[in-house]
Structure formats: C-alpha cells, structure tokens
Design a protein around this motif. Structure first.
Motif, PDB file in Angstrom:
ATOM      1  N   GLY A 122     -50.994 -75.701  -9.408  1.00 23.40           N
ATOM      2  CA  GLY A 122     -50.383 -75.803 -10.456  1.00 23.40           C
ATOM      3  C   GLY A 122     -50.989 -76.140 -11.808  1.00 23.40           C
ATOM      4  O   GLY A 122     -52.300 -76.035 -11.774  1.00 23.40           O
ATOM      5  N   TRP A 123     -50.431 -76.340 -12.715  1.00 18.51           N
ATOM      6  CA  TRP A 123     -51.034 -76.780 -14.127  1.00 18.51           C
ATOM      7  C   TRP A 123     -51.023 -77.938 -14.507  1.00 18.51           C
ATOM      8  O   TRP A 123     -49.928 -78.635 -14.364  1.00 18.51           O
ATOM      9  N   ARG A 124     -52.108 -78.600 -14.891  1.00 17.66           N
ATOM     10  CA  ARG A 124     -52.014 -80.175 -15.366  1.00 17.66           C
ATOM     11  C   ARG A 124     -52.729 -80.220 -16.753  1.00 17.66           C
ATOM     12  O   ARG A 124     -53.906 -79.911 -16.797  1.00 17.66           O
ATOM     13  N   GLU A 172     -43.452 -78.027 -25.904  1.00 16.10           N
ATOM     14  CA  GLU A 172     -43.711 -76.381 -26.229  1.00 16.10           C
ATOM     15  C   GLU A 172     -44.434 -75.565 -25.080  1.00 16.10           C
ATOM     16  O   GLU A 172     -43.831 -74.568 -24.375  1.00 16.10           O
ATOM     17  N   ASN A 173     -45.300 -76.432 -24.442  1.00 20.92           N
ATOM     18  CA  ASN A 173     -46.131 -75.590 -23.402  1.00 20.92           C
ATOM     19  C   ASN A 173     -45.294 -75.562 -22.122  1.00 20.92           C
ATOM     20  O   ASN A 173     -45.409 -74.703 -21.142  1.00 20.92           O
ATOM     21  N   VAL A 174     -44.460 -76.523 -21.875  1.00 20.87           N
ATOM     22  CA  VAL A 174     -43.764 -76.882 -20.551  1.00 20.87           C
ATOM     23  C   VAL A 174     -42.716 -75.624 -20.622  1.00 20.87           C
ATOM     24  O   VAL A 174     -42.339 -74.630 -19.735  1.00 20.87           O
ATOM     25  N   ILE A 230     -42.126 -81.078 -12.094  1.00 15.70           N
ATOM     26  CA  ILE A 230     -42.946 -81.658 -12.980  1.00 15.70           C
ATOM     27  C   ILE A 230     -43.520 -82.927 -12.309  1.00 15.70           C
ATOM     28  O   ILE A 230     -42.982 -84.032 -12.143  1.00 15.70           O
ATOM     29  N   THR A 231     -44.867 -82.895 -12.286  1.00 21.48           N
ATOM     30  CA  THR A 231     -45.887 -83.702 -11.873  1.00 21.48           C
ATOM     31  C   THR A 231     -47.079 -83.289 -11.973  1.00 21.48           C
ATOM     32  O   THR A 231     -47.557 -82.341 -11.981  1.00 21.48           O
ATOM     33  N   ALA A 232     -48.067 -84.366 -11.827  1.00 19.14           N
ATOM     34  CA  ALA A 232     -49.571 -84.275 -11.949  1.00 19.14           C
ATOM     35  C   ALA A 232     -50.126 -84.650 -10.633  1.00 19.14           C
ATOM     36  O   ALA A 232     -51.365 -85.242 -10.600  1.00 19.14           O
ATOM     37  N   GLY A 256     -48.064 -82.613 -15.283  1.00 17.30           N
ATOM     38  CA  GLY A 256     -48.066 -81.296 -14.869  1.00 17.30           C
ATOM     39  C   GLY A 256     -47.159 -80.315 -14.316  1.00 17.30           C
ATOM     40  O   GLY A 256     -45.780 -80.991 -14.327  1.00 17.30           O
ATOM     41  N   PHE A 257     -47.052 -79.128 -13.852  1.00 15.42           N
ATOM     42  CA  PHE A 257     -46.157 -78.052 -13.722  1.00 15.42           C
ATOM     43  C   PHE A 257     -46.471 -77.302 -12.396  1.00 15.42           C
ATOM     44  O   PHE A 257     -47.264 -76.453 -12.450  1.00 15.42           O
TER      45      PHE A 257
END
Length: 493
Positions: A19-21, A31-33, A109-111, A120-121
């Motif tokens: 994912g993305w963190r 905005e980025n989420v 939604i987690t890192a 994170g996503f």
C-alpha cells in the motif's frame, strides 16, 4: 511584509510492497486519500463491478475513521455501494469481508506497523489478497491524472439514507469462519496462562474474546486506543515488545502471543520471555501444518525469509516457492500454486485454508494449537518444543538492521549497491566464500549465500533513504559478522 509562495505540486503517490504510507498532515491528507479512493473507483468502474460494492475498514491511528469516511464518500459519488466497518478492526477483516460479500475491492486505512506519525491506504483485490500489479497500475494511472483537481464526493449521511452504505462488525462471522479450521473449544480448555500483547492496535480484544469462557487464562495488556502507540513502533519485535517479554520473564506465563498495530502480523515468546523471531515463526507454522495436520500443499516465502522452509520442504516432501518482498507477491503466488501457507520476513502469515492474506490473529491461534499439541507429545514447556523444532529444521540466527543514509548521498549509495554489486559481487563475506549470489527480481538488492548456508541480503528502499540488511546464519557470531560486512558494503568502507 509578507512573502508569497508557489502552490505545491500534487503529491506523487506510489504504492509500495503493502500500500501507500505517508506522514499524517504532510502527504497523508484528506485530499490525497480522496485521490486514492478515486483510483479505486476507476478500477471498479472499468471492471463493470460497481454493483458489487467496496469494503472499507480502518485501524486505531489518528483520524483513521475520518479518512475512511472521506474514501467512502468518493466511492459513493461513483454510485459504488460501501460496506463500512462500525469501529476499528484488524486489516484482514477487510479481506474476509471482501470474500464473504463478493465485493469488487477492499480499502483499509492503516499504516500497519509504521511509526505513529504515519497513516496509510491499502487495497484488497476481489480475492481478498493484497492488490497486485494489475489493480495498482489502474489506480496509479488515475493518480497521475487526478492531482490538483476537484474530486467529486457524496456526503456519507446522504448516501446512507439512500441505502448505499452498510455498517458491519465482522467478529461473529469471523469466529464462525475460524471454527472451520481451528478447534477453538480445545484451545479454550487448555490449562495454561497466556500473555497477549496487541501493542494498542486494532487487534486488541480479539484473541481474548475468541478464547473466553474456558479454562485457559488470557491476560491482555495495552488494549486501550492510543494513536501514539506508547511511543514505540507497533511492530511485534524487540525492543517494542520488551515490556511484554519482561512480564513473561517475571513468571507465571506459559506463552506470549503478539500482534502489530493492525493485527495482520504475528509474533510469540516462550515461557522465559525469549522472543521467537519471525523466521522461526515461519518454520514453526510450516512444521505445524506438516507434522500435526498432515498437510503437504506448497508453501510460499519471501526472498528474505528463512532457509528452514526449504529444509522442511525436503523433509516432508513439500514444494516451496520464493517471491519478492511483499504480500502483494506472496498472495497471488499462493493462489497460483494452491499453497497452504505464505510467509514474509516481517511477520505476516497467510493460509490457503483461511485467507490469501496475512492474519496475525489466526497465526497466533495456530501457534497456540501447535504448542498445545507439542505439550501433548511430551515436548513442554514451549522452549523445549522450540529446541525439538530446531533439531529438525536446523539453526536460525536471524536479525535485520536498517541503515539510514543522508538523502543527498542516497542516489550514489543506490548506484554503488545496485550497479556496482551487479558488476562485481563480493567473493568473500565474514571470512567465508560467497557460493551463490541472487539479484532480486525487483531490482532493488542482492542476496549472498556463504559456504555454511548462512545468507546476507541487502535491499535499498525505493521510497526513503534507507537500506535494509537481513541475515540468517548458523550461529550468532556468523550473524553478527555478516551484518557488519553488509553495513560496510552499504557505507562503502
């Protein structure tokens, strides 16, 4: 006097191994989420799967529930129904719900075990596994185009009134699912005392609840929500778990079970408070499935995981497969090969009879079952069972260190490691000849085997100025010598 500044360029969002963190309020913004959710919406729409809906879950980090709502509102604007968790849940519950519902995708939604300042996503495929390259290519293609533009969204309350939002609590369905492959009643009947350490994460209360009402005694610490995670990274390794290890060492416990911040990674400790490292857990779980369950389906491990998997594979006639680092590679390989188990170095374990994704709660329950079966076979306490295991699987002295590099020097460091080492690999490490060199399929590092079977892996991060050094050795002395040699390679000394 005031000074004007140019508006910042849209964030470049890249999905890594899981994912993305990013840091909250810096790059991890609403905005980025929304941009990420817009990418998921594009994937679902292009597949013609809008009616299947998307599952959305979140952890206990700062504002995770609000970021989840922001993601939901973007999907709803695309007329994609949403199943939204009623409270923070372990990441794997998204995978479980995607499979149960036949959903088009899942968002969490987690890192995971990142520092508390991050969030994170994560994206789940329709199979429940981590999103692979095909899904991520669609999402990242959309991300390249949606920066700096308005993203449509539908207020959650409005969509909920229209029947497009379902709230879910996965516990009861998950318990029934687990009972298909684990005898929870037998675990509850055990006359032992266990310490559970969820590290303030989304897994708090799950093991205790699953094993309540029996003879087994479960003491669980750090159950409360604390987005600061007590000041430690919520990764179930030392020194983050030292408090738990100290409590076990103080006496009265037969076993420790550990979880990370979103409960998709597992760990354990013996009755003396000795940490059972992640590679040992990989081997123990493989041994459990082969020895105690009699299964012989394949096993998938990441390239930085244990050599014990191959040795156990030879012993039991089990095919083993190796993948690049990350469950986005392991999960699809598990499905392709019909594997009974997949494991990564960082403590993530998935199971073919369960989910093609990591599940720390399930892995901990399997470890508990393993040690109870070993006890019945006369191998008790846990430390004795582990001694017996190593008599079969061989030694494993493992450690990972992170070498942080000055950002300005990192491009040259990467060039030296990834280009020069390819042209001229070392002939000797820690006083032993290098007998085999493997260039990682992801083109971000190398793995070196020396004569006694020990190995050293060097892997450069693609997202931060960091080089990870891993080793698994036949002795602590060889482990430490290989790590020192790896650090010299990284620093060019």
């Amino acid at each position: 006097m005031t000074a004007s500044t140019r508006a910042p360029a849209p964030t470049t969002i890249v999905f890594g191994t899981d994912g993305w963190r990013a840091r909250i309020a810096d790059e991890f913004t609403f905005e980025n989420v929304r941009r990420c959710a817009d990418g998921v919406a594009s994937y679902v729409t292009e597949r013609g799967a809008t009616a299947k809906g998307v599952v959305i879950a979140f952890d206990r980090r700062f504002a995770s529930e609000h970021f989840a709502t922001a993601a939901a509102e973007v999907l709803l604007a695309h007329d994609i129904p949403v199943a939204l968790a009623v409270h923070a849940v372990p990441t794997q519950m998204s995978s479980f719900e995607v499979i149960e519902r036949g959903a088009a995708a899942g968002i969490v939604i987690t890192a995971s075990h990142n520092p508390w300042v991050d969030n994170g996503f994560k994206v789940k495929a329709p199979s429940g596994a981590a999103a692979g390259s095909e899904i991520l290519a669609t999402i990242e293609g959309r991300l390249a185009a949606n920066g700096g533009i308005g993203i449509e969204r539908r207020p959650l309350a409005d969509a909920e009134a229209a029947g497009l939002v379902e709230r879910f609590d996965p516990f009861e369905a998950y318990e029934r699912f687990v009972r298909r492959t684990i005898d929870l009643d037998a675990l509850k009947a055990a006359d032992i005392r266990v310490l559970v350490e969820p590290l303030w994460g989304a897994g708090a209360g799950w093991i205790s609840r699953l094993l309540s009402g029996g003879r087994i005694r479960i003491d669980e610490i750090h159950q409360e929500r604390n987005p600061y995670f007590g000041g430690v990274n919520p990764e179930p390794i030392r020194p983050n778990i030292d408090e738990a290890l100290g409590r076990i060492a103080g006496g009265g416990y037969d076993l420790g079970l550990l979880l990370d911040g979103d409960a998709d990674r597992a760990g354990a400790a013996d009755e003396r408070g000795t940490f059972i490292h992640q590679l040992e857990v990989t081997g123990l779980l493989m041994y459990y499935l082969a020895e105690h369950r009699g299964w012989r389906d394949p096993v998938v491990v990441s390239v930085n995981n244990t050599s014990m998997a191959a040795r156990l594979g030879e012993r039991y006639g089990i095919a083993t497969f190796e993948t690049p680092v990350g469950f986005k590679y392991i999960g699809p390989k598990m499905i392709e090969t019909g594997a009974m188990m997949g494991a990564e170095e960082s403590g993530g374990y998935g199971f073919g009879m369960h989910l093609p994704e990591r599940d720390g709660i399930y892995a901990d329950l399997l470890l508990l079952d393993l040690f109870l079966r070993e006890k019945a076979a006369g191998r008790w306490p846990v430390s004795r069972a582990i001694e017996h295991f190593h008599e079969l699987a061989g030694p494993s002295r493992y450690l990972r260190i992170d070498v942080h590099v000055d950002r300005a020097l990192y491009p040259e460091t990467k060039r030296r490691l990834l280009v020069d080492l390819r042209a001229q690999a070392p002939a000797e490490l820690a006083g032993q000849a290098v007998v085999r060199t493997i260039a990682l399929d992801t083109n971000d590092g190398f793995k070196f085997y020396v004569g006694d079977g020990s190995w050293l892996l060097i892997r450069a991060s693609g997202t931060e100025p960091l080089v990870r050094i891993y080793t698994e050795a036949t002795s602590e002395a060889m482990r430490d010598a290989l790590l020192a040699a790896g650090e010299r390679l990284v620093r060019g000394t």
